[in-house]
Each structure stands twice: as structure tokens, then as C-alpha cells.
Design a protein around this motif. Structure first.
Motif, mmCIF file in Angstrom:
data_model
loop_
_atom_site.group_PDB
_atom_site.id
_atom_site.type_symbol
_atom_site.label_atom_id
_atom_site.label_comp_id
_atom_site.label_asym_id
_atom_site.label_seq_id
_atom_site.Cartn_x
_atom_site.Cartn_y
_atom_site.Cartn_z
ATOM 1 N N LEU A 155 34.690 35.575 43.831
ATOM 2 C CA LEU A 155 34.368 35.940 42.448
ATOM 3 C C LEU A 155 34.433 37.454 42.268
ATOM 4 O O LEU A 155 34.917 37.951 41.239
ATOM 5 N N VAL A 156 33.948 38.210 43.242
ATOM 6 C CA VAL A 156 34.018 39.668 43.177
ATOM 7 C C VAL A 156 35.469 40.125 43.112
ATOM 8 O O VAL A 156 35.818 41.043 42.354
ATOM 9 N N ALA A 157 36.342 39.496 43.900
ATOM 10 C CA ALA A 157 37.756 39.860 43.883
ATOM 11 C C ALA A 157 38.383 39.588 42.526
ATOM 12 O O ALA A 157 39.195 40.379 42.030
ATOM 13 N N VAL A 158 38.014 38.482 41.893
ATOM 14 C CA VAL A 158 38.549 38.170 40.561
ATOM 15 C C VAL A 158 38.070 39.194 39.540
ATOM 16 O O VAL A 158 38.839 39.652 38.676
ATOM 17 N N ILE A 159 36.783 39.574 39.610
ATOM 18 C CA ILE A 159 36.245 40.574 38.682
ATOM 19 C C ILE A 159 36.987 41.900 38.835
ATOM 20 O O ILE A 159 37.403 42.528 37.843
ATOM 21 N N ILE A 205 32.491 47.799 49.187
ATOM 22 C CA ILE A 205 31.247 48.564 49.204
ATOM 23 C C ILE A 205 30.354 48.157 48.046
ATOM 24 O O ILE A 205 29.134 48.006 48.196
ATOM 25 N N TRP A 206 30.936 47.975 46.876
ATOM 26 C CA TRP A 206 30.147 47.574 45.700
ATOM 27 C C TRP A 206 29.470 46.228 45.929
ATOM 28 O O TRP A 206 28.323 46.036 45.518
ATOM 29 N N GLN A 207 30.140 45.323 46.606
ATOM 30 C CA GLN A 207 29.565 43.999 46.815
ATOM 31 C C GLN A 207 28.543 43.968 47.937
ATOM 32 O O GLN A 207 27.577 43.204 47.888
ATOM 33 N N ASP A 270 38.444 37.594 52.652
ATOM 34 C CA ASP A 270 38.445 36.909 51.369
ATOM 35 C C ASP A 270 39.085 37.729 50.263
ATOM 36 O O ASP A 270 39.965 37.248 49.535
ATOM 37 N N GLN A 271 38.632 38.984 50.111
ATOM 38 C CA GLN A 271 39.138 39.797 49.020
ATOM 39 C C GLN A 271 40.619 40.091 49.163
ATOM 40 O O GLN A 271 41.363 40.137 48.166
ATOM 41 N N VAL A 272 41.068 40.264 50.407
ATOM 42 C CA VAL A 272 42.487 40.525 50.631
ATOM 43 C C VAL A 272 43.311 39.293 50.272
ATOM 44 O O VAL A 272 44.340 39.385 49.576
ATOM 45 N N TYR A 273 42.878 38.140 50.717
ATOM 46 C CA TYR A 273 43.640 36.910 50.465
ATOM 47 C C TYR A 273 43.712 36.601 48.969
ATOM 48 O O TYR A 273 44.787 36.269 48.436
ATOM 49 N N VAL A 274 42.569 36.708 48.276
ATOM 50 C CA VAL A 274 42.547 36.381 46.844
ATOM 51 C C VAL A 274 43.427 37.334 46.050
ATOM 52 O O VAL A 274 44.193 36.919 45.179
ATOM 53 N N LEU A 275 43.353 38.630 46.357
ATOM 54 C CA LEU A 275 44.109 39.607 45.588
ATOM 55 C C LEU A 275 45.588 39.625 45.957
ATOM 56 O O LEU A 275 46.429 39.932 45.108
ATOM 57 N N VAL A 276 45.929 39.312 47.187
ATOM 58 C CA VAL A 276 47.345 39.220 47.544
ATOM 59 C C VAL A 276 47.990 38.031 46.858
ATOM 60 O O VAL A 276 49.098 38.129 46.304
#
Length: 334
Positions: A155-159, A205-207, A270-276
């Protein structure tokens, strides 16, 4: 008249010396082993759920990955796994098609950890000190800073994908365009190799800073207030109080937070996979070892090679953690 004869009290002679029996003190030698055994048994029972979980979810999968790394295993293949020996490991370091992406992913992991660990720890310490005050609505601000921790990383990656979008609809581009009076173009924060990793670092860092903040806040609240009062009487400045009272008081907590942040930073995925996959993130600039292992296993269907990657990465992380533990351990430990 009745005569009362005096009672004759026989004095004890040498042969009639009174014997005083002194009871020996109960020996504790016979009870200590039993007590130690009971304490050991109680400790074993209390730690059993954690030990079982560690073995079931870490030990067994890692052992299975070690076994699979010596076989040629293809996901969904009808062929039986064949023995490969150390071929997977040899290819990982000698085959340019495999060693290049793996070494780049390892470098990205080290870069991510080298920036996130000191920055996030320092920011968490600053927030903990700021929120360690008796002010009105301080609980609201503590909740506000901790709230991103409860959000799933997906969810953080989507935001942040909405914030860093390339188009003019991206929140960051829109804000910069408004500040520059329309002179700011639509910059691709995620797709540009120079800013892709920085974007991942900022959202991570924000998360995660709120979690470290709570741990450090608990450590700050354990420091006796008398120490600060004594420092004020000695006319110590705020910086001197921070250096000679605060830091020594939370040294062990600070070391724990730094080590925990290091371990978490190495498992970034997670964040790398979602954003890639959905945000146009530059894959080469942000590829991590966990991302490399997952894509090798499920995109290339090469389970054996993915297992070799995870085994090598696990050993690297263990070595780096032990080195860090040796360097930054508290001074009161042997």
C-alpha cells in the motif's frame, strides 16, 4: 502439721553433663541442582513457541533451499530434478548472464543499507527525543508518526507511486510546477536511474522510521530524570546532556535498533517489486538480491538457481551482521 520436704535438685556431674544438640543448617547443595533444572525447564517451555517458529519458518526453509541449490529444479517441469553439485554456485559467480545481475543487485542492497541505516536511525532518534515530552496531545503526534508502520508495504508503494508519478498529475511534479510558476516539467522520478533508488530509500524511511522511533522512545523513558537534574545543576548545555546522559542511557537500545534496521534493509523487496511491475521503476537501478531471487524462481522457473542466490545472500548478511555486532556492541559486554 505436714512437713514439706524441700525438693532436692541433682546437680549434673561430669558424667551427667547436659547434651545440647545443635541442628545442622540445611545444606543447599542438594537443592541447587534441582532448582537449576527447574529454571532451565521453565525457560525451555517459555521459549519453546519462539524456537519452534524459528525452526519451522527459518531453519527448515533454509535447509531445503540448501538442498535445492545442488539440483537442477525447474518450476512446473515434468522432468525429475537432476543433481548439479556446485554448478549453480559456479554459474552465479562466473557466468556473465548471472553474475552481472547478481553483483548489481548486491551493490544496490549495500547502497540501500548504507543510506537507510544511519539516516533512519538518526531520524528515529530525533523524533523520539522530540516526542519524549509532557505536552498536550503528545499521544496524537506519537500515533501520527507511527501510523505508516501499520500500512502494508504494498500500500505504501502504491501511495508513493501516485506521489512520484511522471505525469503532471503526480503530486510531487504538480507541487514543483506550482512553486516554479509552470516552469517545472514532468520528471520521471521512478524511471530515471539517477533518482530511482533515492525514491525507494525515501519511501522506505517514511514507512519504517516510526517503528524504530517507538523502540528508542521506550529507551529514553527508562533514563532516570535525576541524571538530567544533576546535569542542569552542573550547568550542562543541551548538547552536553545529550552526549553524556542520553546517548549512554540508550546505547544498548541504539545498537539494537541499528542492527534491526540493517537486517530489514537487506531484505527489501516489496516496494521494488510493486513499483517495477506497476509503477515504471527502473529495474536495473533498483534490483535487489531478493528481487533477483524471486524473479529467477517464478519468472525464469529456475528454482535451483534462485535457491543458490538465497543461500549466498543469507551467508553474506550473517557475516555483515556479525561484523556490525562486533563493532557497535555496547562497551559493557564482553
Amino acid at each position: 502439721m505436714t512437713s514439706v520436704e524441700p525438693a532436692h535438685t541433682a546437680l549434673p556431674g561430669p558424667e551427667q553433663a547436659p547434651s545440647t544438640s545443635v541442628k545442622p543448617a540445611p545444606s543447599t547443595r542438594s537443592t541447587r541442582p534441582g532448582r537449576k533444572n527447574r529454571d532451565w525447564l521453565h525457560g525451555l517451555l517459555m521459549s519453546a513457541p519462539a524456537v519452534v517458529g524459528l525452526i519451522a519458518f527459518v531453519g527448515v526453509p533454509f535447509g531445503y533451499a540448501v538442498v535445492l541449490s545442488f539440483y537442477n529444479v525447474r518450476l512446473g517441469s515434468p522432468l525429475e530434478p537432476t543433481w548439479f553439485g556446485i554448478e549453480q554456485y559456479r554459474r552465479l559467480f562466473t557466468d556473465p548472464d548471472l553474475s552481472g545481475p547478481f553483483l548489481r543487485a548486491l551493490l544496490n542492497n549495500l547502497t540501500f543499507a548504507a543510506v537507510v541505516v544511519p539516516v533512519q536511525t538518526a531520524l528515529a532518534l530525533a523524533l523520539a527525543i522530540l516526542l519524549n515530552r509532557k505536552l498536550k496531545a503528545i499521544g496524537f503526534f506519537r500515533t501520527l508518526f507511527f501510523m505508516p508502520v501499520v500500512f502494508p508495504m504494498a500500500l505504501v508503494a502504491v501511495i508513493w507511486r501516485l506521489i512520484l508519478a511522471r505525469s503532471d498529475q503526480g503530486m510531487l511534479n504538480s507541487a514543483l510546477d506550482a512553486v516554479s510558476f509552470g516552469n517545472w516539467g514532468a520528471f520521471d522520478w521512478l524511471g530515471d536511474g539517477a533518482t530511482a533508488m533515492a525514491s525507494i530509500i525515501v519511501l522506505s524511511i517514511w514507512q519504517g522510521v516510526g517503528f524504530q522511533m517507538v523502540i528508542l522512545l521506550a529507551g529514553l523513558q527508562q533514563i532516570p530524570g535525576e541524571l538530567y537534574e544533576a546535569a542542569e545543576l552542573d550547568r550542562a548545555s543541551r548538547w552536553q546532556q545529550f552526549r553524556h546522559v542520553t546517548l549512554p542511557g540508550i546505547r544498548g537500545t541504539l545498537v539494537f535498533v541499528a542492527m534491526l534496521t540493517s537486517v530489514l534493509s537487506f531484505r527489501v523487496f516489496d516496494q521494488v517489486y510493486v513499483l517495477v511491475r506497476g509503477g515504471g521503476l527502473d529495474e536495473d537501478a533498483t534490483r535487489t538480491v531478493m528481487y533477483q531471487a524471486v524473479t529467477t524462481a517464478f519468472d525464469q522457473n529456475n528454482i535451483g538457481q534462485a535457491s543458490a542466490i538465497t543461500v549466498v545472500f543469507f551467508l553474506i548478511v550473517v557475516v555483515l551482521t556479525l561484523i556490525q555486532r562486533r563493532v557497535v556492541r555496547p562497551g559493557n559486554e564482553d
